[in-house]
Write an enzyme that holds these catalytic residues in place. Sequence first.
Site, short mmCIF file in Angstrom:
data_model
loop_
_atom_site.label_atom_id
_atom_site.label_comp_id
_atom_site.label_asym_id
_atom_site.label_seq_id
_atom_site.Cartn_x
_atom_site.Cartn_y
_atom_site.Cartn_z
N GLU A 112 6.61 13.27 3.47
CA GLU A 112 6.65 14.48 4.29
C GLU A 112 7.19 14.17 5.70
O GLU A 112 6.41 13.94 6.62
CB GLU A 112 5.26 15.11 4.39
CG GLU A 112 4.65 15.49 3.04
CD GLU A 112 3.29 16.14 3.18
OE1 GLU A 112 3.23 17.31 3.59
OE2 GLU A 112 2.29 15.46 2.91
N ASP B 239 -2.89 -10.51 -7.91
CA ASP B 239 -2.46 -9.22 -8.46
C ASP B 239 -3.13 -8.06 -7.73
O ASP B 239 -4.36 -7.97 -7.67
CB ASP B 239 -2.80 -9.15 -9.95
CG ASP B 239 -2.03 -10.19 -10.75
OD1 ASP B 239 -0.85 -9.97 -11.00
OD2 ASP B 239 -2.63 -11.24 -11.10
N ASN C 43 10.09 17.92 2.79
CA ASN C 43 9.61 17.00 1.77
C ASN C 43 10.73 16.46 0.89
O ASN C 43 11.67 17.17 0.56
CB ASN C 43 8.57 17.69 0.89
CG ASN C 43 7.30 18.03 1.64
OD1 ASN C 43 7.35 18.30 2.84
ND2 ASN C 43 6.18 18.00 0.97
N ASP D 8 -6.63 -13.28 -3.45
CA ASP D 8 -6.36 -12.87 -4.83
C ASP D 8 -4.85 -12.65 -4.92
O ASP D 8 -4.17 -12.53 -3.90
CB ASP D 8 -7.14 -11.59 -5.13
CG ASP D 8 -6.73 -10.96 -6.45
OD1 ASP D 8 -6.80 -11.64 -7.48
OD2 ASP D 8 -6.30 -9.78 -6.42
#
Length: 455
Positions: free
Chosen positions: A387, A32, A333, A30
């Site tokens: 993280e 997309d 983070n 496929d």
Amino acid sequence: LCNTNTNDIYIYIYMPKSSTSNDASCVIFDLDGTLINTEAIVDDVVVSVVTNLLNTKKKKSSSSSNISNVSSDVQREIFDAAEDARGQRPLEASMELCDTLKLERRVGVDPKTLLEMCSETLRWGEEGMDAIPDMPGAMRLLRFLKEKKVPTALATSTSKEELTKKMKNSETGKKMLDYFDAICCGDEVKKGKPDPEIFHLARERLGVKRQDAGRCLVFEDTPHGVSAAKAAGCCCVAVPSLRREKFDMYKGADRVYHSLLDVELEDFGLPKFEDWRDVETVEFIADEGDERISTTTRKYERFLKLERFLELTGPVIRGFGRGSKMLGIPTANLDVVPLKQQIDKLAPGIYFGFAKLLGPNKSTGVHRTVMSIGYNPFFNDKRKSIEPWLLHTFDEDFYDETLSVLVVAYVRAECNFTTVDNLIERIKKDARVCEEAFDLGLVDGLDEWKDWFVL
């Protein structure tokens, strides 16, 4: 999508049913959401267009000037409907959207009109539109199959005209199409997915007889695509583009992988990837009694060096507050929003590399780093996060300081765990993989980034 027992992660794929016993002779893709990352772009446009229609309707039907816009719950309803319609030809997807959201009754819009409004906003192929990124691992997989002379076909719901426009905006451009031996578009068949017609067409163009359809390996990202591939008699691998809570919709697939990076081609009788590097000082432990285990046997932990190292730079923000407190693993983070285009090039998962602070703590040097990029399944996170865990002991926190992370290698997919202790042990094992990979000199290409290592 994985199994845990004791303190080890054992497999990164989910196998709801065994695949065909016949080895694959060709591969059908496929487009997309499988090879190029258009699905999120389309969903955003659908949500925007339908939200505007609903807001306009509310204002027209009320005499008050103080009318609030549609709620976030309604926007979530629209997004869910857009996700569920993925994989179909545009008009058929628009018909499903109008039916699910009752748009003809609510705003007086029919499927054809909705499609025209969305297409007007999308404008594939026009200059100035952001490049459509490849899905992580897509070109690696296509190049490898071409190198090993495995016949491939593209079976997309996109029309020929739209395909040309999309590939103008694609990150790799038209050269991706050069890897296919056959290309089948949505306007070449009478019925679109979930009808199997397009996969029958792709199989025929690859010269595979109908009775050998099971030897066609299909890669799909949507439940509609999986249904079409299985109805055609093919073996189907799903790499979901839907959110984790919808993964039950992929039960019909022969295998479900987190990303194209996790695919084990040898399980389908195809050549094995040769670019994974074993870390022979860190043992891989598999639970042989688990029927979902891949047929591939592994002795050691491993990593996949990125084709292009990726630098992520931004201020350290406060995260979920669980790294130090719950896990004893302090993470630094980074904000996802300004880095979205960069991290979209990476599959959600665990990576390692290096990190350095550019503020007052700059003198601490460059540190080896393990990082999670994505949605932590154990904590059922709804939003994406970055993280990094810097493998260094700092005397104090460094929130708001600028952190530069150099992402070097992919280790594994994200995974759920039965206990916090199992999660902690796995994270520490990821750190061992990082340390050992660098100690043993298994990562090349660092010289090209020597300027980055200068403080």
